[in-house]
Scaffold this active site. Structure first.
Site, mmCIF file in Angstrom:
data_model
loop_
_atom_site.group_PDB
_atom_site.id
_atom_site.type_symbol
_atom_site.label_atom_id
_atom_site.label_comp_id
_atom_site.label_asym_id
_atom_site.label_seq_id
_atom_site.Cartn_x
_atom_site.Cartn_y
_atom_site.Cartn_z
ATOM 1 N N ASP A 191 0.844 -1.183 0.000
ATOM 2 C CA ASP A 191 0.000 0.000 0.000
ATOM 3 C C ASP A 191 0.889 1.246 0.000
ATOM 4 O O ASP A 191 1.885 1.323 0.724
ATOM 5 C CB ASP A 191 -0.916 0.004 1.234
ATOM 6 C CG ASP A 191 -2.056 0.997 1.098
ATOM 7 O OD1 ASP A 191 -3.216 0.564 1.031
ATOM 8 O OD2 ASP A 191 -1.788 2.229 1.054
ATOM 9 N N ILE A 192 0.500 2.224 -0.812
ATOM 10 C CA ILE A 192 1.331 3.427 -0.964
ATOM 11 C C ILE A 192 1.295 4.311 0.289
ATOM 12 O O ILE A 192 2.223 5.090 0.518
ATOM 13 C CB ILE A 192 0.892 4.204 -2.239
ATOM 14 C CG1 ILE A 192 2.006 5.076 -2.780
ATOM 15 C CG2 ILE A 192 -0.379 5.002 -2.003
ATOM 16 C CD1 ILE A 192 1.771 5.560 -4.204
ATOM 17 N N ASN B 147 -12.912 -2.961 2.664
ATOM 18 C CA ASN B 147 -13.800 -1.810 2.723
ATOM 19 C C ASN B 147 -14.736 -1.883 1.524
ATOM 20 O O ASN B 147 -14.288 -2.127 0.397
ATOM 21 C CB ASN B 147 -12.991 -0.508 2.674
ATOM 22 C CG ASN B 147 -12.057 -0.358 3.859
ATOM 23 O OD1 ASN B 147 -12.381 -0.767 4.974
ATOM 24 N ND2 ASN B 147 -10.889 0.210 3.632
ATOM 25 N N HIS C 155 -10.518 -5.247 -3.193
ATOM 26 C CA HIS C 155 -9.191 -5.592 -2.678
ATOM 27 C C HIS C 155 -9.275 -5.903 -1.198
ATOM 28 O O HIS C 155 -10.142 -5.394 -0.494
ATOM 29 C CB HIS C 155 -8.186 -4.456 -2.920
ATOM 30 C CG HIS C 155 -8.650 -3.115 -2.430
ATOM 31 N ND1 HIS C 155 -9.549 -2.342 -3.138
ATOM 32 C CD2 HIS C 155 -8.368 -2.425 -1.309
ATOM 33 C CE1 HIS C 155 -9.777 -1.220 -2.471
ATOM 34 N NE2 HIS C 155 -9.090 -1.253 -1.353
ATOM 35 N N LEU C 156 -8.357 -6.728 -0.742
ATOM 36 C CA LEU C 156 -8.205 -7.024 0.671
ATOM 37 C C LEU C 156 -6.978 -6.280 1.173
ATOM 38 O O LEU C 156 -5.926 -6.293 0.512
ATOM 39 C CB LEU C 156 -7.980 -8.521 0.905
ATOM 40 C CG LEU C 156 -9.144 -9.492 0.815
ATOM 41 C CD1 LEU C 156 -9.742 -9.536 -0.592
ATOM 42 C CD2 LEU C 156 -8.701 -10.881 1.249
ATOM 43 N N HIS C 157 -7.108 -5.646 2.324
ATOM 44 C CA HIS C 157 -5.944 -5.104 3.019
ATOM 45 C C HIS C 157 -5.424 -6.189 3.970
ATOM 46 O O HIS C 157 -6.215 -6.790 4.697
ATOM 47 C CB HIS C 157 -6.325 -3.893 3.883
ATOM 48 C CG HIS C 157 -6.818 -2.703 3.120
ATOM 49 N ND1 HIS C 157 -6.047 -1.581 2.915
ATOM 50 C CD2 HIS C 157 -8.014 -2.443 2.548
ATOM 51 C CE1 HIS C 157 -6.756 -0.677 2.236
ATOM 52 N NE2 HIS C 157 -7.953 -1.183 2.007
ATOM 53 N N GLY D 114 -15.650 3.072 3.629
ATOM 54 C CA GLY D 114 -14.307 3.638 3.500
ATOM 55 C C GLY D 114 -13.576 3.235 2.240
ATOM 56 O O GLY D 114 -12.368 3.458 2.122
ATOM 57 N N GLN D 115 -14.301 2.663 1.260
ATOM 58 C CA GLN D 115 -13.630 2.257 0.015
ATOM 59 C C GLN D 115 -13.346 3.486 -0.839
ATOM 60 O O GLN D 115 -14.242 4.291 -1.103
ATOM 61 C CB GLN D 115 -14.509 1.262 -0.763
ATOM 62 C CG GLN D 115 -13.806 0.709 -1.995
ATOM 63 C CD GLN D 115 -14.652 -0.325 -2.743
ATOM 64 O OE1 GLN D 115 -15.842 -0.508 -2.450
ATOM 65 N NE2 GLN D 115 -14.048 -0.992 -3.707
HETATM 66 P P1 AMP Z 1 -9.651 1.493 0.133
HETATM 67 O O1 AMP Z 1 -9.774 2.806 0.859
HETATM 68 O O2 AMP Z 1 -10.072 0.303 0.942
HETATM 69 O O3 AMP Z 1 -10.339 1.566 -1.215
HETATM 70 O O4 AMP Z 1 -8.114 1.270 -0.094
HETATM 71 C C1 AMP Z 1 -7.408 1.809 -1.164
HETATM 72 C C2 AMP Z 1 -5.955 1.754 -0.778
HETATM 73 O O5 AMP Z 1 -5.193 1.908 -1.953
HETATM 74 C C3 AMP Z 1 -5.518 2.844 0.195
HETATM 75 O O6 AMP Z 1 -5.006 2.237 1.383
HETATM 76 C C4 AMP Z 1 -4.441 3.593 -0.580
HETATM 77 O O7 AMP Z 1 -3.379 3.995 0.224
HETATM 78 C C5 AMP Z 1 -4.011 2.567 -1.607
HETATM 79 N N1 AMP Z 1 -3.453 3.118 -2.830
HETATM 80 C C6 AMP Z 1 -3.939 4.144 -3.581
HETATM 81 N N2 AMP Z 1 -3.173 4.336 -4.659
HETATM 82 C C7 AMP Z 1 -2.192 3.397 -4.612
HETATM 83 C C8 AMP Z 1 -1.090 3.068 -5.447
HETATM 84 N N3 AMP Z 1 -0.822 3.751 -6.575
HETATM 85 N N4 AMP Z 1 -0.274 2.050 -5.070
HETATM 86 C C9 AMP Z 1 -0.514 1.368 -3.942
HETATM 87 N N5 AMP Z 1 -1.541 1.613 -3.110
HETATM 88 C C10 AMP Z 1 -2.365 2.615 -3.440
#
Ligand code: AMP
Ligand code: ZN
Length: 115
Positions: free
Chosen positions: A31-32, A88, A101-103, A94-95
C-alpha cells in the site's frame, strides 16, 4: 479490466507498484500509504468493483484471496503475533478505489473498534 481503473492499471503493470506476490488470479503489492509496518493489498486481476458487486460464482475467488492473505502473513512473519484482513466496501465502508481488494496489515497492535 477497465482502462481507467487504478488497480487494473497496476495489475497490467502500466503503473508501478511494489509487488510482493503474484499468481494467476491476484497481485499483491505494498500500500502506498501504509497504515501498519506491514500493509499490502491483495487485488484480483479481474475487475470486480466492490464486495457488493460480488456474484455467487465469485465466492471461491474471494475464499482464495483470503487464503492468499494467510499465506503471505505466514511468509512475511506477521502471523505469529497476529494480523488483520480488511475489505472496505462502498462509501460508508471507507472504500476509495473501486476495484475489490483485501488489506493485509500487521506488525503492530491493532485497535478495535476501527475509526
Ligand atoms: P480502500 O480505501 O479500501 O479503497 O483502499 C485503497 C488503498 O489503496 C488505500 O489504502 C491507498 O493507500 C491505496 N493506494 C492508492 N493508490 C495506490 C497506489 N498507486 N499504489 C498502492 N496503493 C495505493
Ligand atoms: Zn479495476
Amino acid at each position: 479490466m477497465t482502462d481507467s481503473c487504478l488497480f487494473c492499471r497496476i495489475v497490467r503493470k502500466e503503473i508501478p507498484s511494489r509487488i510482493v506476490h503474484e499468481n494467476e488470479e491476484a497481485v499483491v503489492f505494498e500500500d502506498i500509504h501504509p497504515q501498519a509496518p506491514f500493509h499490502v493489498l491483495i487485488v484480483p486481476r479481474r475487475h470486480i468493483e466492490s464486495l457488493s458487486d460480488m456474484k455467487a460464482q465469485d465466492a471461491d475467488l474471494i475464499g482464495r484471496l483470503v487464503w492468499t492473505a494467510q499465506k503471505i502473513a505466514q511468509e512475511k512473519g506477521i502471523a505469529s503475533d497476529g494480523y488483520r484482513v480488511v475489505i472496505n466496501s462502498g462509501t460508508a465502508g471507507g472504500q476509495t478505489v473501486l476495484h475489490l481488494h483485501l488489506h493485509l496489515l500487521g506488525g503492530r497492535q491493532m485497535a478495535w473498534p476501527p475509526g
